[in-house]
Write a protein that holds these residues in place. Structure first.
Motif, PDB file in Angstrom:
ATOM      1  N   PHE A   1       0.746  -1.258   0.022  1.00 28.64           N
ATOM      2  CA  PHE A   1       0.159   0.061  -0.089  1.00 28.64           C
ATOM      3  C   PHE A   1       0.911   1.187  -0.101  1.00 28.64           C
ATOM      4  O   PHE A   1       0.895   2.312  -0.666  1.00 28.64           O
ATOM      5  CB  PHE A   1      -0.988  -0.072   1.345  1.00 28.64           C
ATOM      6  CG  PHE A   1      -2.238  -0.425   1.009  1.00 28.64           C
ATOM      7  CD1 PHE A   1      -3.222   0.370   0.529  1.00 28.64           C
ATOM      8  CD2 PHE A   1      -2.613  -1.897   1.330  1.00 28.64           C
ATOM      9  CE1 PHE A   1      -4.598  -0.170   0.022  1.00 28.64           C
ATOM     10  CE2 PHE A   1      -3.857  -2.368   1.208  1.00 28.64           C
ATOM     11  CZ  PHE A   1      -4.779  -1.576   0.334  1.00 28.64           C
TER      12      PHE A   1
ATOM     13  N   CYS B   1       0.689   4.040  -3.000  1.00 27.94           N
ATOM     14  CA  CYS B   1       0.487   5.433  -2.617  1.00 27.94           C
ATOM     15  C   CYS B   1       1.472   6.329  -3.153  1.00 27.94           C
ATOM     16  O   CYS B   1       1.167   7.308  -3.745  1.00 27.94           O
ATOM     17  CB  CYS B   1       0.476   5.460  -1.085  1.00 27.94           C
ATOM     18  SG  CYS B   1      -0.053   7.146  -0.545  1.00 27.94           S
TER      19      CYS B   1
ATOM     20  N   ASP C   1      -2.539   1.873  -8.955  1.00 18.99           N
ATOM     21  CA  ASP C   1      -3.427   0.965  -8.359  1.00 18.99           C
ATOM     22  C   ASP C   1      -2.612  -0.194  -7.353  1.00 18.99           C
ATOM     23  O   ASP C   1      -1.348  -0.396  -7.961  1.00 18.99           O
ATOM     24  CB  ASP C   1      -4.168   0.223  -9.299  1.00 18.99           C
ATOM     25  CG  ASP C   1      -5.189   1.344  -9.774  1.00 18.99           C
ATOM     26  OD1 ASP C   1      -5.193   2.583  -9.497  1.00 18.99           O
ATOM     27  OD2 ASP C   1      -5.850   0.892 -10.978  1.00 18.99           O
TER      28      ASP C   1
ATOM     29  N   ALA D   1      -9.495  -4.346   4.461  1.00 16.19           N
ATOM     30  CA  ALA D   1     -10.239  -3.259   4.800  1.00 16.19           C
ATOM     31  C   ALA D   1      -9.589  -2.164   5.535  1.00 16.19           C
ATOM     32  O   ALA D   1      -9.778  -1.135   5.482  1.00 16.19           O
ATOM     33  CB  ALA D   1     -11.329  -3.887   5.765  1.00 16.19           C
TER      34      ALA D   1
ATOM     35  N   TRP E   1      -6.438  -1.512   5.756  1.00 20.76           N
ATOM     36  CA  TRP E   1      -5.393  -0.756   4.843  1.00 20.76           C
ATOM     37  C   TRP E   1      -6.116   0.348   4.010  1.00 20.76           C
ATOM     38  O   TRP E   1      -5.511   1.239   3.568  1.00 20.76           O
ATOM     39  CB  TRP E   1      -4.456  -1.706   4.288  1.00 20.76           C
ATOM     40  CG  TRP E   1      -3.721  -2.500   5.111  1.00 20.76           C
ATOM     41  CD1 TRP E   1      -3.765  -3.811   5.465  1.00 20.76           C
ATOM     42  CD2 TRP E   1      -2.325  -2.157   5.892  1.00 20.76           C
ATOM     43  NE1 TRP E   1      -2.740  -4.278   6.278  1.00 20.76           N
ATOM     44  CE2 TRP E   1      -1.935  -3.308   6.580  1.00 20.76           C
ATOM     45  CE3 TRP E   1      -2.027  -0.864   5.904  1.00 20.76           C
ATOM     46  CZ2 TRP E   1      -0.985  -3.081   7.353  1.00 20.76           C
ATOM     47  CZ3 TRP E   1      -0.775  -0.763   6.729  1.00 20.76           C
ATOM     48  CH2 TRP E   1      -0.189  -1.850   7.545  1.00 20.76           C
ATOM     49  N   ARG E   2      -7.301  -0.170   3.406  1.00 21.08           N
ATOM     50  CA  ARG E   2      -7.857   0.805   2.486  1.00 21.08           C
ATOM     51  C   ARG E   2      -8.466   2.128   3.132  1.00 21.08           C
ATOM     52  O   ARG E   2      -8.658   3.015   2.496  1.00 21.08           O
ATOM     53  CB  ARG E   2      -9.238   0.019   1.951  1.00 21.08           C
ATOM     54  CG  ARG E   2      -8.671  -1.179   1.210  1.00 21.08           C
ATOM     55  CD  ARG E   2      -9.942  -1.676   0.139  1.00 21.08           C
ATOM     56  NE  ARG E   2     -10.196  -1.072  -0.701  1.00 21.08           N
ATOM     57  CZ  ARG E   2     -11.104  -1.167  -1.865  1.00 21.08           C
ATOM     58  NH1 ARG E   2     -11.534  -2.798  -1.771  1.00 21.08           N
ATOM     59  NH2 ARG E   2     -11.170  -0.653  -2.921  1.00 21.08           N
ATOM     60  N   GLU E   3      -8.910   1.907   4.451  1.00 18.54           N
ATOM     61  CA  GLU E   3      -9.000   3.025   5.384  1.00 18.54           C
ATOM     62  C   GLU E   3      -7.866   3.988   5.386  1.00 18.54           C
ATOM     63  O   GLU E   3      -8.055   5.271   5.485  1.00 18.54           O
ATOM     64  CB  GLU E   3      -9.696   2.590   6.538  1.00 18.54           C
ATOM     65  CG  GLU E   3     -10.858   2.095   6.503  1.00 18.54           C
ATOM     66  CD  GLU E   3     -11.536   1.689   7.993  1.00 18.54           C
ATOM     67  OE1 GLU E   3     -10.635   2.047   8.966  1.00 18.54           O
ATOM     68  OE2 GLU E   3     -12.733   0.851   8.060  1.00 18.54           O
ATOM     69  N   LYS E   4      -6.692   3.441   5.608  1.00 18.85           N
ATOM     70  CA  LYS E   4      -5.328   4.145   5.927  1.00 18.85           C
ATOM     71  C   LYS E   4      -5.056   5.008   4.482  1.00 18.85           C
ATOM     72  O   LYS E   4      -4.250   5.953   4.632  1.00 18.85           O
ATOM     73  CB  LYS E   4      -4.377   3.293   6.391  1.00 18.85           C
ATOM     74  CG  LYS E   4      -3.248   3.833   6.865  1.00 18.85           C
ATOM     75  CD  LYS E   4      -2.349   3.121   7.363  1.00 18.85           C
ATOM     76  CE  LYS E   4      -0.917   3.793   7.805  1.00 18.85           C
ATOM     77  NZ  LYS E   4       0.152   2.808   8.665  1.00 18.85           N
ATOM     78  N   TYR E   5      -5.045   4.205   3.344  1.00 18.75           N
ATOM     79  CA  TYR E   5      -4.851   4.565   2.007  1.00 18.75           C
ATOM     80  C   TYR E   5      -5.947   5.003   1.231  1.00 18.75           C
ATOM     81  O   TYR E   5      -6.054   4.000   0.131  1.00 18.75           O
ATOM     82  CB  TYR E   5      -3.936   3.810   1.471  1.00 18.75           C
ATOM     83  CG  TYR E   5      -2.419   3.639   2.355  1.00 18.75           C
ATOM     84  CD1 TYR E   5      -1.505   4.603   1.880  1.00 18.75           C
ATOM     85  CD2 TYR E   5      -2.408   2.327   3.384  1.00 18.75           C
ATOM     86  CE1 TYR E   5      -0.132   4.191   2.587  1.00 18.75           C
ATOM     87  CE2 TYR E   5      -1.013   2.553   3.933  1.00 18.75           C
ATOM     88  CZ  TYR E   5      -0.217   3.231   3.729  1.00 18.75           C
ATOM     89  OH  TYR E   5       0.792   3.329   4.299  1.00 18.75           O
ATOM     90  N   PRO E   6      -6.803   5.742   1.499  1.00 24.09           N
ATOM     91  CA  PRO E   6      -8.056   5.725   0.748  1.00 24.09           C
ATOM     92  C   PRO E   6      -8.035   6.256  -0.833  1.00 24.09           C
ATOM     93  O   PRO E   6      -8.777   5.937  -1.483  1.00 24.09           O
ATOM     94  CB  PRO E   6      -8.789   6.871   1.396  1.00 24.09           C
ATOM     95  CG  PRO E   6      -7.774   7.705   2.081  1.00 24.09           C
ATOM     96  CD  PRO E   6      -6.788   6.878   2.646  1.00 24.09           C
ATOM     97  N   ASP E   7      -6.569   6.884  -1.025  1.00 28.28           N
ATOM     98  CA  ASP E   7      -6.466   7.241  -2.558  1.00 28.28           C
ATOM     99  C   ASP E   7      -5.973   6.104  -3.397  1.00 28.28           C
ATOM    100  O   ASP E   7      -5.732   6.154  -4.373  1.00 28.28           O
ATOM    101  CB  ASP E   7      -5.610   8.603  -2.401  1.00 28.28           C
ATOM    102  CG  ASP E   7      -5.961   9.594  -1.935  1.00 28.28           C
ATOM    103  OD1 ASP E   7      -7.310   9.742  -1.681  1.00 28.28           O
ATOM    104  OD2 ASP E   7      -5.364  10.396  -1.327  1.00 28.28           O
TER     105      ASP E   7
ATOM    106  N   ALA F   1      -6.264   2.768  -5.172  1.00 29.74           N
ATOM    107  CA  ALA F   1      -7.443   1.942  -5.912  1.00 29.74           C
ATOM    108  C   ALA F   1      -6.905   0.428  -5.658  1.00 29.74           C
ATOM    109  O   ALA F   1      -5.657   0.357  -5.993  1.00 29.74           O
ATOM    110  CB  ALA F   1      -7.812   2.279  -7.119  1.00 29.74           C
TER     111      ALA F   1
END
Length: 301
Positions: A178, A182, A187, A227, A229-235, A237
């Motif tokens: 991630f 980022c 992606d 889940a 990790w997606r909250e921590k790195y919202p940008d 995809a």
């Protein structure tokens, strides 16, 4: 584990006389520029105190000539690294052997980067005993850059790929992946493989979900692992890939269309005491893009 917890730790590159080493320098310099991190170029000469089987040291003229050549390696590597832009570059020449020098350098590094030349010993830092030592004993992630890896444009849009199998090292690999996706603005492809042999491993989970088909259970577990990790790195995809296959096959295929593959040094199926898993080994030797190997927390080898 990730950049945020490391401060501004340097990216360390093992430098030797090979073209593979310079490819590793290019990759590391580009990565350092993206992370706004310092870049440390390290050459470990491993000068012998004595000739093999002899009781006298080598002539000082020989040692001095070797030292001169190795400083030239570092100067060439520095020129290559400067092509990446305005980054803080440090060069280090050590007379100690490569393995202990690089392992020690990894203690304070963000990541260790090595070039794979297909040789052994000092001139091939990623094949043979030095490879195994760094990948199995480094205190930070180790990145393998194959010697035949082409130089890619700065606007490379290919994804970062991470292999996920549910092991603790897999979780660390997710964090690194991630982070890299980022900073590169690309992606992330999360690849999880399973087989019928996993039924015993996940029987408790299947009972909890009223004996859902194995694929549904695996898909649910994959989503849960991503889940947080997606909250921590919202940008970033994320594309989830779930396949019934051996992990090395699927990840090797993805390496042909990725800019980086991230895996743990050993996975869920590894034997206790095995420091490097078969999937990691297969990727190091055969992947078509750089491979990052996530290492355990210090003291958990």
């Amino acid at each position: 584990m990730t950049t945020a917890s490391q401060g501004n730790a340097p990216i360390v590159v093992g430098v030797d006389s090979t073209e593979a080493s310079l490819r590793a320098v290019r990759w590391a310099a580009d990565t350092a520029a993206r992370h706004h991190a310092p870049l440390h170029l390290v050459h470990a000469a491993g000068f012998p105190d004595l000739y093999v089987g002899e009781s006298i040291p080598p002539p000082e003229s020989f040692v001095e000539e070797q030292r001169k050549q190795r400083w030239e390696f570092l100067h060439t590597a520095r020129r290559v690294a400067q092509e990446a832009g305005d980054i803080d570059i440090h060069t280090r020449f050590e007379s100690d052997p490569p393995i202990p020098t690089l392992i020690h350098a990894s203690r304070s590094a963000r990541m260790m980067v090595l070039g794979s030349s297909g040789h052994t010993g000092l001139a091939g830092l990623l094949i043979g005993s030095t490879t195994l030592a760094l990948v199995t004993h480094a205190h930070c992630p180790v990145v393998s850059v194959r010697g035949d890896y082409p130089q890619v444009p700065a606007d490379d849009r290919r994804p970062v790929v991470v292999g996920i199998d549910g092991s603790p090292l897999s979780e660390r690999a997710i964090g690194y992946a991630f982070d890299e996706a980022c900073f590169r603005g690309v992606d992330l492809v999360a690849v999880h493989t399973f087989s019928d042999a996993d039924a015993d491993v996940f029987s408790e989970a299947r009972m909890y979900f009223d004996w859902e088909p194995m694929r549904d259970v695996e898909e649910r577990r994959l989503a849960e692992r991503l889940a947080g990790w997606r909250e921590k790195y919202p940008d970033v995809a994320v594309q989830r890939v779930l396949v019934k296959d051996r992990p090395r096959h699927e990840l090797l295929e993805w390496s042909a269309k990725a800019q980086l593959v991230v895996v743990g040094s050993r996975g869920r199926g590894g034997f206790r005491g095995m420091l490097l898993g078969s999937t990691s080994q297969a990727l190091i030797h055969n992947a078509e893009c750089p491979v990052m190997i996530a290492r355990p927390e210090p003291g958990n080898d």
